[in-house]
Design a protein around this motif. Structure first.
Motif, PDB file in Angstrom:
ATOM      1  N   LYS A 142      28.644  15.383  56.228  1.00  0.00           N
ATOM      2  CA  LYS A 142      29.503  16.256  57.029  1.00  0.00           C
ATOM      3  C   LYS A 142      28.912  17.653  57.159  1.00  0.00           C
ATOM      4  O   LYS A 142      28.913  18.252  58.245  1.00  0.00           O
ATOM      5  CB  LYS A 142      30.895  16.336  56.396  1.00  0.00           C
ATOM      6  N   ALA A 143      28.396  18.179  56.054  1.00  0.00           N
ATOM      7  CA  ALA A 143      27.820  19.521  56.092  1.00  0.00           C
ATOM      8  C   ALA A 143      26.649  19.579  57.068  1.00  0.00           C
ATOM      9  O   ALA A 143      26.515  20.528  57.854  1.00  0.00           O
ATOM     10  CB  ALA A 143      27.374  19.944  54.692  1.00  0.00           C
ATOM     11  N   ILE A 169      30.624  25.148  54.976  1.00  0.00           N
ATOM     12  CA  ILE A 169      31.132  25.494  53.647  1.00  0.00           C
ATOM     13  C   ILE A 169      32.563  25.018  53.471  1.00  0.00           C
ATOM     14  O   ILE A 169      32.926  24.426  52.449  1.00  0.00           O
ATOM     15  CB  ILE A 169      31.036  27.026  53.441  1.00  0.00           C
ATOM     16  N   GLU A 170      33.389  25.258  54.465  1.00  0.00           N
ATOM     17  CA  GLU A 170      34.814  24.914  54.367  1.00  0.00           C
ATOM     18  C   GLU A 170      35.012  23.419  54.117  1.00  0.00           C
ATOM     19  O   GLU A 170      35.936  23.020  53.385  1.00  0.00           O
ATOM     20  CB  GLU A 170      35.530  25.336  55.650  1.00  0.00           C
ATOM     21  N   SER A 171      34.150  22.580  54.678  1.00  0.00           N
ATOM     22  CA  SER A 171      34.304  21.131  54.527  1.00  0.00           C
ATOM     23  C   SER A 171      34.025  20.655  53.109  1.00  0.00           C
ATOM     24  O   SER A 171      34.327  19.504  52.771  1.00  0.00           O
ATOM     25  CB  SER A 171      33.356  20.408  55.490  1.00  0.00           C
ATOM     26  N   ASP A 175      40.116  23.365  47.961  1.00  0.00           N
ATOM     27  CA  ASP A 175      40.860  24.550  47.535  1.00  0.00           C
ATOM     28  C   ASP A 175      40.305  25.765  48.276  1.00  0.00           C
ATOM     29  O   ASP A 175      39.151  26.157  48.090  1.00  0.00           O
ATOM     30  CB  ASP A 175      40.703  24.718  46.018  1.00  0.00           C
ATOM     31  N   GLY A 176      41.128  26.361  49.127  1.00  0.00           N
ATOM     32  CA  GLY A 176      40.691  27.510  49.906  1.00  0.00           C
ATOM     33  C   GLY A 176      40.292  28.694  49.049  1.00  0.00           C
ATOM     34  O   GLY A 176      39.397  29.473  49.409  1.00  0.00           O
ATOM     35  N   GLU A 249      25.540  31.954  59.298  1.00  0.00           N
ATOM     36  CA  GLU A 249      24.461  30.966  59.320  1.00  0.00           C
ATOM     37  C   GLU A 249      23.692  30.965  58.004  1.00  0.00           C
ATOM     38  O   GLU A 249      23.370  29.898  57.462  1.00  0.00           O
ATOM     39  CB  GLU A 249      23.507  31.249  60.483  1.00  0.00           C
ATOM     40  N   GLU A 250      23.410  32.146  57.463  1.00  0.00           N
ATOM     41  CA  GLU A 250      22.654  32.210  56.217  1.00  0.00           C
ATOM     42  C   GLU A 250      23.471  31.705  55.042  1.00  0.00           C
ATOM     43  O   GLU A 250      22.934  31.070  54.126  1.00  0.00           O
ATOM     44  CB  GLU A 250      22.175  33.639  55.967  1.00  0.00           C
ATOM     45  N   LEU A 251      24.773  31.959  55.027  1.00  0.00           N
ATOM     46  CA  LEU A 251      25.616  31.412  53.970  1.00  0.00           C
ATOM     47  C   LEU A 251      25.636  29.886  54.034  1.00  0.00           C
ATOM     48  O   LEU A 251      25.574  29.206  52.998  1.00  0.00           O
ATOM     49  CB  LEU A 251      27.036  31.966  54.087  1.00  0.00           C
ATOM     50  N   ALA A 252      25.712  29.339  55.243  1.00  0.00           N
ATOM     51  CA  ALA A 252      25.683  27.879  55.393  1.00  0.00           C
ATOM     52  C   ALA A 252      24.350  27.317  54.924  1.00  0.00           C
ATOM     53  O   ALA A 252      24.291  26.272  54.262  1.00  0.00           O
ATOM     54  CB  ALA A 252      25.937  27.499  56.858  1.00  0.00           C
ATOM     55  N   ARG A 253      23.262  28.021  55.252  1.00  0.00           N
ATOM     56  CA  ARG A 253      21.934  27.567  54.832  1.00  0.00           C
ATOM     57  C   ARG A 253      21.825  27.561  53.302  1.00  0.00           C
ATOM     58  O   ARG A 253      21.307  26.612  52.704  1.00  0.00           O
ATOM     59  CB  ARG A 253      20.858  28.477  55.415  1.00  0.00           C
TER      60      ARG A 253
END
Length: 445
Positions: A142-143, A169-171, A175-176, A249-253
């Protein structure tokens, strides 16, 4: 994460495979990675994916991916292509995104709507996604799907690109609160453009983590009369999202790289142990000793194994398919091995560096042997093919038994250069042998 050897098939064998059955699904893709100029078959995770080349006779074709598909199995086939393009996007550092697909009895090219691609063109055999990771966990799948979507939308629709990167990240969190804590904890790890944007926001007194959620994620995903939204008609809203996009984008990376531990081609090149497939050839305690940089006597266990020498992606070099390995010396975790053919007319030398997980080719010490048997024209061609192809930055592969091939480091010649092609150098070597010895392929001494 598994990063197995990924066979790449080129040339006539690809055409044979495409005509060997009925029932195919072809997906048109938008791509930013260099696409093969000719058809190539990539064998990944048990399936064959045909990347259709952009050369189609005298004309050009859009990038497509074809996969075998029985009538009624379209959903399964296209789902495989979605997953394949997700990991390919991440691994190659760009995007490959499906724009549409078509099913037919024959592997026809996709002729649907035209989509934007910013790809370059790879050479006839330069496309390489070898050792691409196998994605087995659903959360990782999913990520990577959201990552692919975000990269496709980047510079096309910044708002939805932002949302896709946020969902990477959210996926991964139910827990939020934990999600927010992860983002807050990693903001200070950002560098370059992302770090500069963080500094700008903090200078304005903005809580960056909260800002990404309220003014980014929620503002894009929701709309109400009184709530904060990203208004498509307000230039300032668009500029704000564009500036914040680099942070998301960098946080996702970072999440995919560090938390999910999915390597891309560059990180895998630095970290992969090339010698891992040959681990079964040595007792465990000897292998461990070599990795520590020691010189165990029992490294001689390598002696006697039969090795086939080839070039990626073409496979074994005729005449070098059966070379006997001899452990010649060992020092500081490095084993010098000598490979000799059955007739003892060709000798090749390699260094197995177990400390760094690398194998190096020693072109200087190899060559033709003149002993009980004399080299034949076939021997000259085999050795010249190996020497000149490797000298020209070709990747030598060594295969022992049923183990995966181990790939050698590319040779970078020092104070030397070739003024002719490798093919011409091979032909010249054979011609010189004929002139000096007379044309013969008789293997007898």
């Amino acid at each position: 994460m598994k990063t197995p050897y990924v066979p790449h098939i080129f040339g006539e064998e690809v055409e044979r495979k495409l005509t060997s059955r009925l029932g195919w699904l072809t997906a048109g893709v938008a791509s930013s990675i260099p696409w093969p100029s000719l058809d190539i078959c990539v064998v990944y995770a048990g399936d064959e994916y045909f990347l259709r080349g952009t050369k189609n006779g005298d004309s050009t074709s859009p990038p497509c991916i074809t996969i075998a598909c029985n009538d009624g199995g379209v959903d399964d086939a296209i789902a495989k292509i979605y997953r394949f393009t997700s990991i390919l996007s991440w691994f190659e550092g760009g995007y490959v995104d499906v724009s549409g697909y078509i099913w037919g009895s024959h592997p026809i090219l996709y002729g649907g709507r035209t989509v934007y691609s910013s790809m370059g063109i790879a050479g006839d055999k330069s496309f390489n996604c070898n050792h691409m990771p196998i994605v087995e966990q659903e959360n990782v799948r999913k990520a990577l799907a959201f990552w692919r979507e975000g990269k496709r939308l980047d510079e096309v629709h910044d708002s939805y690109a932002f949302l896709s990167f946020y969902k990477v990240i959210e996926s991964q969190f139910s827990d939020g609160k934990r999600k927010a804590e992860w983002i807050a904890a990693h903001i200070d790890k950002l560098t370059d453009r992302a770090a500069r944007r963080v500094a700008e926001l903090r200078a304005a007194g903005t809580d960056v983590s909260r800002h990404l959620f309220d003014s980014g994620r929620c503002a894009v995903a929701h709309a109400s009369l009184d709530g904060e939204i990203v208004d498509p008609d307000i230039p300032e809203d668009r500029r704000r999202l564009s500036k914040d996009l680099v942070i998301m984008e960098e946080l996702a990376r970072i999440f995919i790289r560090d938390e999910l531990r999915v390597p891309d081609s560059r990180s895998l090149y630095r970290a992969r142990d090339r010698l891992e497939p040959w681990a079964p050839l040595l007792p465990p305690e000897v292998l461990e000793s070599l990795k520590k940089g020691e010189a165990p006597d029992r490294a001689s266990a390598l002696t006697g194994h039969i090795v086939s020498i080839g070039l990626w992606p073409d496979g074994p070099i005729p005449g070098l398919e059966r070379m006997t390995m001899h452990a010649d010396a060992v020092e500081s975790g490095v084993v010098k091995i000598v490979l000799i053919n059955d007739r003892k007319t060709i000798l090749l030398v390699f260094f197995l560096d177990y400390r760094s997980g690398r194998i190096h080719t020693n072109l200087e010490d190899g060559g033709l042997l003149y002993g009980e048997s004399k080299p034949t024209e076939n021997d000259v061609k085999a050795y010249a093919t190996f020497f000149y192809k490797v000298f020209s930055n070709g990747i030598a592969e060594l295969t022992c038994g049923e183990n995966e091939p181990v790939d050698c480091e590319v040779v970078i010649p020092v104070n030397m250069m070739m003024t002719i092609s490798a093919e011409q150098a091979i032909a010249d070597a054979v011609e010189r042998f004929r002139d000096e010895n007379g044309a013969t392929n008789d293997p007898r001494p």
